[in-house]
Design a protein around this motif. Sequence first.
Motif, PDB file in Angstrom:
ATOM      1  N   ASN A 477       7.136 -21.160  30.022  1.00 25.02           N
ATOM      2  CA  ASN A 477       6.768 -20.618  30.787  1.00 25.02           C
ATOM      3  C   ASN A 477       5.392 -19.793  30.656  1.00 25.02           C
ATOM      4  N   LYS A 479       3.351 -18.420  32.271  1.00 25.61           N
ATOM      5  CA  LYS A 479       3.134 -16.796  33.238  1.00 25.61           C
ATOM      6  C   LYS A 479       3.663 -15.956  32.392  1.00 25.61           C
ATOM      7  N   ASP A 480       4.184 -16.304  31.177  1.00 24.31           N
ATOM      8  CA  ASP A 480       4.464 -14.914  30.229  1.00 24.31           C
ATOM      9  C   ASP A 480       3.940 -14.874  28.767  1.00 24.31           C
ATOM     10  N   ALA A 481       3.231 -13.723  28.658  1.00 25.23           N
ATOM     11  CA  ALA A 481       2.232 -13.345  27.625  1.00 25.23           C
ATOM     12  C   ALA A 481       2.664 -13.845  26.291  1.00 25.23           C
ATOM     13  N   THR A 483       5.093 -15.721  25.269  1.00 25.16           N
ATOM     14  CA  THR A 483       5.354 -17.439  24.788  1.00 25.16           C
ATOM     15  C   THR A 483       3.799 -18.585  24.835  1.00 25.16           C
ATOM     16  N   ASP A 507       0.390 -24.885  33.928  1.00 26.92           N
ATOM     17  CA  ASP A 507       0.794 -24.293  34.863  1.00 26.92           C
ATOM     18  C   ASP A 507       2.137 -25.159  35.858  1.00 26.92           C
ATOM     19  N   GLU A 530      11.253 -18.208  26.437  1.00 30.54           N
ATOM     20  CA  GLU A 530      11.147 -16.294  25.674  1.00 30.54           C
ATOM     21  C   GLU A 530      12.299 -16.467  25.242  1.00 30.54           C
ATOM     22  N   ARG A 531      13.224 -17.099  25.103  1.00 32.00           N
ATOM     23  CA  ARG A 531      14.740 -17.091  25.189  1.00 32.00           C
ATOM     24  C   ARG A 531      15.098 -16.923  23.496  1.00 32.00           C
ATOM     25  N   LYS A 534      13.023 -14.278  20.999  1.00 34.11           N
ATOM     26  CA  LYS A 534      13.082 -12.818  21.051  1.00 34.11           C
ATOM     27  C   LYS A 534      14.287 -13.225  20.434  1.00 34.11           C
TER      28      LYS A 534
END
Length: 566
Positions: A477, A479-481, A483, A507, A530-531, A534
């Motif tokens: 993604n 759009k996730d800074a 990542t 994108d 992202e997952r 974390k």
Amino acid sequence: MRFSRMLLPTLKETPSDADVVSQKLMMRAGMIRKVAAGIYNLLPMGLKAVRKVEGIVREEMDRAGAQEVLMPMVVPSELWKESGRWDEYGKELLRLKDRHDREFCLGPTHEEVITDMVRREVRSYRELPLNLYQIQTKFRDEIRPRFGLMRGREFVMKDAYSFHATDESADREYQNMYETYTRIFERCSLEFRAVEAETGAIGGRFSHEFMVLAETGEDAIAACDKCSYAANVERAEVREADSAPGASSDKKIEKVNTPGKRTIEEVSAYLRIKPSGLIKTLIYETDKGTVATLVRGDYDLNEMKLKRALDASWVKLAEEAGVNGATGAPVGFAGPVGLKIRLVADLSVRVMKDAVAGANESDAHIINVNPGRDFAPEYADIRNAVEGDGCPRCRGTLSIKRGIEVGHIFKLGTKYSYSMSASFLDEGGKERPIIMGCYGIGVGRTAAASIEQNHDDYGIIWPKPLAPFDCEVVPVNVKDAGTVAEAEAIYVELKGAGIDVLLDDRDERAGVKFKDADLIGIPLRITIGERNLKEGLVELKERKGGAVRLVKRDEAVAVALGFVKG
């Protein structure tokens, strides 16, 4: 390289004019685009793959002691007329004229040019041996260009030529090139076989083709299951049948009516026998005279083998008038019994018993025909090899495989040096023609052949040595800074470690990126999501085999380096 900045136009659908796997996938993966029939643009991804092949070829040729040169693609007709090939080569030679009406051709191969170069510079045996090579564009005006880079009209080729004072020196260099080619294709991670082959339009004494094994291959090769023997089907030798001819049959020859039955299929069906029980008689015109050739009905005659068996310059299947003149019968009814012309039979005929053959008269065949008793031919291996034939080198069995020719080495002898007066002075001061060898590799074709051998339903699976990039970094993604930051950091670290890496910074949805990654086939994909982040993890996926593993973010670059360099 960033995907967003790269000319990499992937396609979801296969272009309608693509025929084979490599052509389909190279077009879908944004590697090539068609300009005209058999002529393609190499886009950045395609050029990178071809350059990988070039690099391996160049390193191994230099290691073997060859020296790189570069010759012109446009060649004056005078050189080709000297060798005799200007008129012999055929329509594949693209001829043109300049503004002064002088004739030239686009070089399909460079024997004439290199021979001219060497004859101008080499004077003494002390300057030999010499091996010169180039990696350069060639043009052959194929009548049916097809299969993308597999059989184009314009293509990149490595062609090398060696020059020698003695046959022993030429033999050593031939073996040197054989071993060099073996290393090249092994380094390309290709499954291949070196096979004995015909020399074709290049000429010379004998040659080997290097064949990449693939079900889509144009060429059939016979390979032994026990030893290293392999040859093009048109060249493959066949071990003579172990069974010796039996005692003469007591059955007498009988003539039977076969109205209108000319072909092996028609006669065998009409008489209710297998094609293997028929002797197929074919009449050939040759420079050695008219010859009747005999093969078992289920086998195909090999004209190249026949030519060698007769030591003939040419052979041609006789037309109807020639058949009638030699046999007294129409085409389809020739047989060996009673013929007054030279008989040459395949080895398989020697062990036949109570066979069927033409009666040398219209609408008739004879049965209970036995070699030795009823006719006495010369015997030679003159048929195509088939699955299950005995290996001529050992007690193994031949199997028929499909192959793609990617390399060819020739012993030319003095074919070009004699006709073009390329000579040297030997130790005694006597002038002698230079002995030559010739060695070619289709560079673009090798890249395409790799795809034919390495792909699945999702796309290309590049072997590591030929991959346009070593690995690909895919942020799920953009759009996730977080990542994006991790993806950029891994990208920079890999580049700093000397790894050629592609960052998919588009994108786009994750599914689109993953499909494109599978399509272009980079060996290793590093996915940042992202997952997983974390938990301090990133995903590494190998394109070949699909193995997936999660590794700690801090270890990702080291693991990737180990994979790429392992």
